[in-house]
Scaffold this motif. Structure first.
Motif, short mmCIF file in Angstrom:
data_model
loop_
_atom_site.label_atom_id
_atom_site.label_comp_id
_atom_site.label_asym_id
_atom_site.label_seq_id
_atom_site.Cartn_x
_atom_site.Cartn_y
_atom_site.Cartn_z
N ARG A 214 2.36 1.72 -3.45
CA ARG A 214 1.36 2.18 -4.42
C ARG A 214 1.16 3.69 -4.31
O ARG A 214 1.07 4.40 -5.32
CB ARG A 214 0.04 1.45 -4.21
CG ARG A 214 -1.00 1.75 -5.28
CD ARG A 214 -2.36 1.17 -4.94
NE ARG A 214 -2.29 -0.27 -4.69
CZ ARG A 214 -2.58 -0.83 -3.52
NH1 ARG A 214 -2.96 -0.09 -2.48
NH2 ARG A 214 -2.50 -2.15 -3.39
N TRP B 39 -3.93 -7.54 -4.24
CA TRP B 39 -3.61 -6.15 -4.57
C TRP B 39 -3.96 -5.78 -6.01
O TRP B 39 -3.87 -4.62 -6.39
CB TRP B 39 -2.12 -5.89 -4.34
CG TRP B 39 -1.67 -6.30 -2.98
CD1 TRP B 39 -1.91 -5.67 -1.79
CD2 TRP B 39 -0.89 -7.46 -2.66
NE1 TRP B 39 -1.34 -6.34 -0.75
CE2 TRP B 39 -0.70 -7.46 -1.25
CE3 TRP B 39 -0.33 -8.49 -3.40
CZ2 TRP B 39 0.01 -8.45 -0.59
CZ3 TRP B 39 0.38 -9.49 -2.74
CH2 TRP B 39 0.55 -9.47 -1.36
N ASP C 269 0.82 -1.21 0.00
CA ASP C 269 0.00 0.00 0.00
C ASP C 269 0.86 1.26 0.00
O ASP C 269 0.56 2.23 -0.71
CB ASP C 269 -0.94 -0.01 1.21
CG ASP C 269 -1.97 -1.12 1.15
OD1 ASP C 269 -2.23 -1.63 0.03
OD2 ASP C 269 -2.51 -1.48 2.20
#
Length: 286
Positions: free
Chosen positions: A48, A75, A45
């Motif tokens: 990203r 994901w 996360d």
């Protein structure tokens, strides 16, 4: 269809801001920020969010693509939604371990649902199933390029990491023929070393001679060699211009045949000349 030149596509880890910024400031034809293999699960996360910020900051100035996590991972959908949100700042989405056209259909649906109707994708062919289905994959939605992933494919096949380029000829030809039939680019995957050494130069030259459009590189030191390998010489580009000019002049006269330097010219020669000019970065006006 005019494609982005991908002579040297540099892969950089999406979790390492320093390396990512260095790649974005470099000379590669395309930078691929990696959210898959280069990022551990606990940092998915965070990575990203980091690469999204980097694409927004740099993507309109140079080609930047994202390699997302593979289909079937937790994901995948979130990565594609993040790609869609980047809009025109992002060059393309690289989807790993594509084994069937269904993966591209699923990605197309996710991207469309997230509001990215024109965002292109590239498919990494990294398994025997992907090689077996390459003709259907190459014709998939949004696809602009297919790339061979040697590390994963070699591991499944049991092939030595030091196998020379010619040991991969069957896979390379399968991917190249499918790409040409579908009108998409064929990009050679990364050499499994980081140096610009004799082995890397041999692999790059081999792929260029086969007809590939470019090569992934994993270190900035390899960029110049890859670009040089996939760029026609000035003499080759000039000959291509002469071929097309001679054919155009013959057509204007209503002649059914043309000759240059003692050799007959035909449409097959013209196709090769247009490719030479495209690879050299020149505009084809014929």
């Amino acid at each position: 269809m005019r494609h982005l030149r991908r002579r040297a596509a540099l892969v950089a880890p999406g979790s390492d801001e320093h390396k990512a910024r260095k790649a974005l400031a470099g000379t590669a034809d395309e930078v691929i920020l990696d959210l898959e293999d280069a990022v551990v699960a606990a940092q998915k996360d965070t990575a990203r969010a980091l690469v999204s910020d980097l694409v927004r900051a740099h993507g309109r100035a140079r080609p930047v693509s994202l390699r997302v996590n593979g289909p079937g991972t937790e994901w995948f959908a979130a990565d594609l939604r993040a790609c869609a949100a980047l809009g025109e700042a992002l060059t393309s989405v690289v989807i790993p371990k594509v084994e069937s056209p269904a993966t591209l259909t699923d990605a197309d649906a996710l991207l469309t649902g997230a509001g990215a109707p024109v965002l292109p994708v590239q498919a990494l062919i990294e398994t025997p199933a992907g090689v077996a289905a390459i003709d259907e994959i190459a014709a998939g939605p949004r696809l602009t390029a297919v790339i061979i992933g040697y590390a994963d494919l070699g591991a499944v096949l049991g092939r030595s990491r030091t196998a020379p380029p010619d040991r991969w000829l069957f896979v390379q030809d399968r991917v190249l023929h499918a790409a040409r039939a579908a009108g998409v680019q064929a990009v050679d995957g990364p050499h499994l070393g980081i140096a610009d050494d004799a082995e890397f130069r041999q692999a790059a030259r081999w792929a260029a001679d086969l007809g590939f459009d470019g090569k992934w590189v994993v270190h900035p030191a390899q960029i110049a060699t890859a670009q040089d390998s996939f760029t026609p010489t000035p003499a080759q580009a000039e000959h291509a211009r002469r071929v097309l000019s001679t054919l155009a002049a013959a057509a204007a006269r209503g002649a059914g045949a043309a000759r240059l330097d003692g050799r007959m010219l035909d449409e097959a020669v013209a196709v090769a000349a247009r490719r030479t000019l495209a690879m050299s970065g020149a505009q084809d006006e014929h």
